[in-house]
Design a protein around this motif. Structure first.
Motif, mmCIF file in Angstrom:
data_model
loop_
_atom_site.group_PDB
_atom_site.id
_atom_site.type_symbol
_atom_site.label_atom_id
_atom_site.label_comp_id
_atom_site.label_asym_id
_atom_site.label_seq_id
_atom_site.Cartn_x
_atom_site.Cartn_y
_atom_site.Cartn_z
ATOM 1 N N GLY A 73 0.808 -1.197 0.000
ATOM 2 C CA GLY A 73 0.000 0.000 0.000
ATOM 3 C C GLY A 73 0.846 1.253 0.000
ATOM 4 N N PRO A 74 0.202 2.420 0.185
ATOM 5 C CA PRO A 74 0.890 3.699 0.025
ATOM 6 C C PRO A 74 1.661 4.176 1.247
ATOM 7 C CG PRO A 74 -1.432 4.085 0.458
ATOM 8 C CD PRO A 74 -1.262 2.603 0.384
ATOM 9 N N VAL A 75 1.533 3.491 2.396
ATOM 10 C CA VAL A 75 2.225 3.940 3.612
ATOM 11 C C VAL A 75 3.582 3.253 3.678
ATOM 12 C CG1 VAL A 75 2.082 4.251 6.108
ATOM 13 C CG2 VAL A 75 -0.012 4.238 4.736
ATOM 14 N N PHE A 76 4.541 3.823 3.008
ATOM 15 C CA PHE A 76 5.905 3.299 2.972
ATOM 16 C C PHE A 76 5.914 1.819 2.593
ATOM 17 C CE2 PHE A 76 5.946 7.006 5.669
ATOM 18 C CZ PHE A 76 7.093 7.685 5.260
ATOM 19 N N GLY A 77 5.081 1.474 1.624
ATOM 20 C CA GLY A 77 5.070 0.116 1.097
ATOM 21 C C GLY A 77 4.012 -0.784 1.683
ATOM 22 N N SER A 78 3.249 -0.337 2.691
ATOM 23 C CA SER A 78 2.210 -1.162 3.300
ATOM 24 C C SER A 78 0.874 -0.430 3.298
ATOM 25 C CB SER A 78 2.603 -1.557 4.726
ATOM 26 O OG SER A 78 3.631 -2.522 4.706
ATOM 27 N N LYS A 79 -0.172 -1.123 3.753
ATOM 28 C CA LYS A 79 -1.539 -0.634 3.582
ATOM 29 C C LYS A 79 -1.837 0.588 4.438
ATOM 30 C CE LYS A 79 -5.087 -2.377 5.516
ATOM 31 N NZ LYS A 79 -6.246 -3.212 5.912
ATOM 32 N N ASP A 80 -2.731 1.426 3.927
ATOM 33 C CA ASP A 80 -3.282 2.541 4.674
ATOM 34 C C ASP A 80 -4.483 2.036 5.479
ATOM 35 O OD1 ASP A 80 -3.521 5.098 5.603
ATOM 36 O OD2 ASP A 80 -4.122 5.987 3.691
ATOM 37 N N PHE A 81 -5.005 2.888 6.374
ATOM 38 C CA PHE A 81 -6.121 2.498 7.239
ATOM 39 C C PHE A 81 -5.803 1.184 7.971
ATOM 40 C CE2 PHE A 81 -8.058 5.127 3.914
ATOM 41 C CZ PHE A 81 -8.717 6.070 4.685
ATOM 42 N N PHE A 82 -4.565 1.055 8.411
ATOM 43 C CA PHE A 82 -4.135 -0.148 9.124
ATOM 44 C C PHE A 82 -4.651 -0.131 10.561
ATOM 45 C CE2 PHE A 82 -1.002 3.131 9.856
ATOM 46 C CZ PHE A 82 -0.682 3.008 11.201
ATOM 47 N N SER A 142 8.681 9.037 14.088
ATOM 48 C CA SER A 142 7.415 9.325 14.752
ATOM 49 C C SER A 142 6.628 8.041 14.947
ATOM 50 C CB SER A 142 6.595 10.339 13.946
ATOM 51 O OG SER A 142 6.232 9.799 12.695
ATOM 52 N N ALA A 143 5.579 8.128 15.768
ATOM 53 C CA ALA A 143 4.720 6.975 16.046
ATOM 54 C C ALA A 143 3.286 7.312 15.667
ATOM 55 C CB ALA A 143 4.792 6.585 17.518
ATOM 56 N N MET A 144 2.580 6.320 15.149
ATOM 57 C CA MET A 144 1.166 6.468 14.809
ATOM 58 C C MET A 144 0.427 5.226 15.272
ATOM 59 S SD MET A 144 -0.593 6.964 11.051
ATOM 60 C CE MET A 144 -2.363 6.902 10.817
ATOM 61 N N VAL A 145 -0.675 5.407 16.000
ATOM 62 C CA VAL A 145 -1.571 4.317 16.388
ATOM 63 C C VAL A 145 -2.866 4.485 15.616
ATOM 64 C CG1 VAL A 145 -2.948 3.345 18.261
ATOM 65 C CG2 VAL A 145 -0.562 3.938 18.661
ATOM 66 N N ASN A 146 -3.329 3.408 15.001
ATOM 67 C CA ASN A 146 -4.490 3.481 14.132
ATOM 68 C C ASN A 146 -5.462 2.359 14.468
ATOM 69 O OD1 ASN A 146 -6.257 4.093 12.040
ATOM 70 N ND2 ASN A 146 -4.693 4.026 10.435
ATOM 71 N N ASN A 147 -6.745 2.683 14.502
ATOM 72 C CA ASN A 147 -7.791 1.683 14.729
ATOM 73 C C ASN A 147 -8.463 1.247 13.432
ATOM 74 O OD1 ASN A 147 -9.318 3.892 14.048
ATOM 75 N ND2 ASN A 147 -10.239 4.161 16.068
ATOM 76 N N GLY A 148 -7.839 1.573 12.310
ATOM 77 C CA GLY A 148 -8.371 1.202 11.013
ATOM 78 C C GLY A 148 -9.185 2.280 10.338
ATOM 79 N N THR A 149 -9.364 3.424 10.996
ATOM 80 C CA THR A 149 -10.196 4.492 10.432
ATOM 81 C C THR A 149 -9.394 5.701 9.991
ATOM 82 O OG1 THR A 149 -10.584 5.569 12.575
ATOM 83 C CG2 THR A 149 -12.078 3.782 11.958
ATOM 84 N N LEU A 150 -8.109 5.743 10.305
ATOM 85 C CA LEU A 150 -7.282 6.913 10.002
ATOM 86 C C LEU A 150 -6.425 6.654 8.769
ATOM 87 C CD1 LEU A 150 -6.045 7.746 13.622
ATOM 88 C CD2 LEU A 150 -8.003 8.737 12.414
ATOM 89 N N THR A 151 -6.194 7.718 8.013
ATOM 90 C CA THR A 151 -5.306 7.624 6.860
ATOM 91 C C THR A 151 -4.003 8.345 7.169
ATOM 92 O OG1 THR A 151 -5.055 8.088 4.494
ATOM 93 C CG2 THR A 151 -6.268 9.704 5.791
ATOM 94 N N TYR A 152 -2.925 7.812 6.649
ATOM 95 C CA TYR A 152 -1.633 8.496 6.771
ATOM 96 C C TYR A 152 -1.539 9.506 5.634
ATOM 97 C CZ TYR A 152 3.346 9.440 6.971
ATOM 98 O OH TYR A 152 4.573 10.070 7.055
ATOM 99 N N ASP A 153 -1.461 10.784 5.986
ATOM 100 C CA ASP A 153 -1.464 11.869 5.009
ATOM 101 C C ASP A 153 -0.027 12.237 4.661
ATOM 102 O OD1 ASP A 153 -1.802 14.099 3.456
ATOM 103 O OD2 ASP A 153 -3.314 15.012 4.743
ATOM 104 N N HIS A 154 0.415 11.822 3.485
ATOM 105 C CA HIS A 154 1.781 12.135 3.063
ATOM 106 C C HIS A 154 1.970 13.635 2.856
ATOM 107 C CE1 HIS A 154 3.613 8.167 2.461
ATOM 108 N NE2 HIS A 154 2.396 7.762 2.161
ATOM 109 N N ASP A 155 0.895 14.338 2.476
ATOM 110 C CA ASP A 155 1.012 15.772 2.240
ATOM 111 C C ASP A 155 1.379 16.527 3.510
ATOM 112 O OD1 ASP A 155 0.424 15.463 -0.404
ATOM 113 O OD2 ASP A 155 -1.707 15.908 -0.185
#
Length: 326
Positions: free
Chosen positions: A123-132, A157-170
């Motif tokens: 996927g688009p998040v550094f090679g793996s899926k978004d909304f993880f 940096s750290a990101m915790v996701n419950n499957g509803t957030l997108t990683y915004d490259h912008d």
């Protein structure tokens, strides 16, 4: 006999003092390395050219000394994923890595160390899926960063996701990050290490970037709830900019605390995030020197062609004019 007893007592006291001193100077390690199934260490390949406990996809290659997630080439992506879910509530992972490339001022994009529910999905998040769903420790090296910043790159940096957030490259993910720190590790000769520790809902990240065997705190965040039964992994990607992203080892340490299955149903959650910054579109790229040269070159060629055409038309016009007088 009495003298012998006193000597024995004296020797016993000396021995006790020596043992106490040794324990003070060399305290018992707070973690025990006993989970080979979550670690990626040399030798990576078995006789059958398989990798015990790990799967991989994309541009990944294994050598005797390292695992290369991406080469220093544009538009590459690769990931490695542990095959066995982690059922330990408290754990520590130490990643020995190297990021290097030919670029001096422009380079990227970066890599991620994952603790996630879904594995082996590109996927688009550094090679793996978004909304993880899970935890991402993002090592962002993209030098041409997006929007306004109060920090330099590379950045962890750290990101915790419950499957509803997108990683915004912008916005380089700053609207969803828990915390972060600058980290100068690119193109160094020595080994560089990243330590991720999760204990009693406290997440901390430390680095050893100077090969001094000394951990420096990057950040610590409490109130981070992660379920058990997720998978460890690492992925990297390159775009218009590139780097070699290498993993020398991943070592898993089991910390004190019960192995719990009852936390497998909880939803990943972080009590707080850093304040987001406003979205600012990247400026449109200007013309490169090559484009300017090509435009000028074709402009000159066009001017020459027009001049020749004009001259030929003038000559023909003069000839026709002379014919009228005969």
């Amino acid at each position: 006999m009495e003298k012998l007893n006193k000597i024995s007592q004296y020797l016993a006291c000396v021995l006790i003092i020596h043992i106490v001193t040794c324990l003070a100077q060399n305290p018992v390690r707070e973690h025990i390395y006993n989970r080979r199934e979550h670690s990626l260490i040399k030798p990576f390949l078995t006789a059958g050219l398989s990798v015990p406990y790990w799967d991989y996809t994309g541009s990944v290659i294994f050598t005797q000394n390292y695992v290369r997630l991406t080469p220093d080439e544009q538009s590459m992506s690769g990931s490695i994923w542990n095959q066995i879910p982690c059922w330990n509530r408290n754990w520590e992972v130490v990643v020995d890595f190297k990021v290097a490339g030919k670029g001096k001022d422009l380079f990227g994009d970066g890599f991620v160390v994952w603790y996630a529910r879904d594995r082996m999905i590109t996927g688009p998040v550094f090679g793996s899926k978004d909304f993880f769903s899970g935890l991402a420790i993002i090592v962002d090296t993209y030098s041409n960063h997006n929007g306004p910043h109060n920090h330099q790159h590379p950045y962890i940096s750290a990101m915790v996701n419950n499957g509803t957030l997108t990683y915004d490259h912008d916005r380089d993910g700053t609207h969803t990050q828990l915390a972060g720190c600058e980290a100068r590790f690119r193109n160094v000769e020595h080994t560089t290490q990243l330590k991720i520790r999760y204990e009693n809902d406290v997440l901390s990240v430390h680095t050893d970037l100077e090969n001094k065997n000394e951990w420096k705190e990057c950040f610590t965040v409490d109130g981070v709830e992660l379920p058990t039964g997720y998978y460890f992994g690492a992925s990297a990607t390159t775009g218009d900019l590139s780097d070699n992203h290498l993993i020398n080892s991943i070592k898993f340490f089991e910390l004190e605390g019960a192995t719990t299955a009852e936390r497998s149903q909880i939803i990943p959650h972080a009590a707080k995030f850093e304040e987001p910054r406003e979205h600012v579109d990247d400026p449109k790229p200007g013309w490169s020197n090559l484009k300017i040269f090509i435009v000028i070159l074709f402009g000159m060629i066009g001017a020459v062609i027009l001049s020749i055409g004009g001259y030929m038309y003038y000559e023909k016009y003069q000839q026709n004019k002379k014919k009228r007088f005969y």
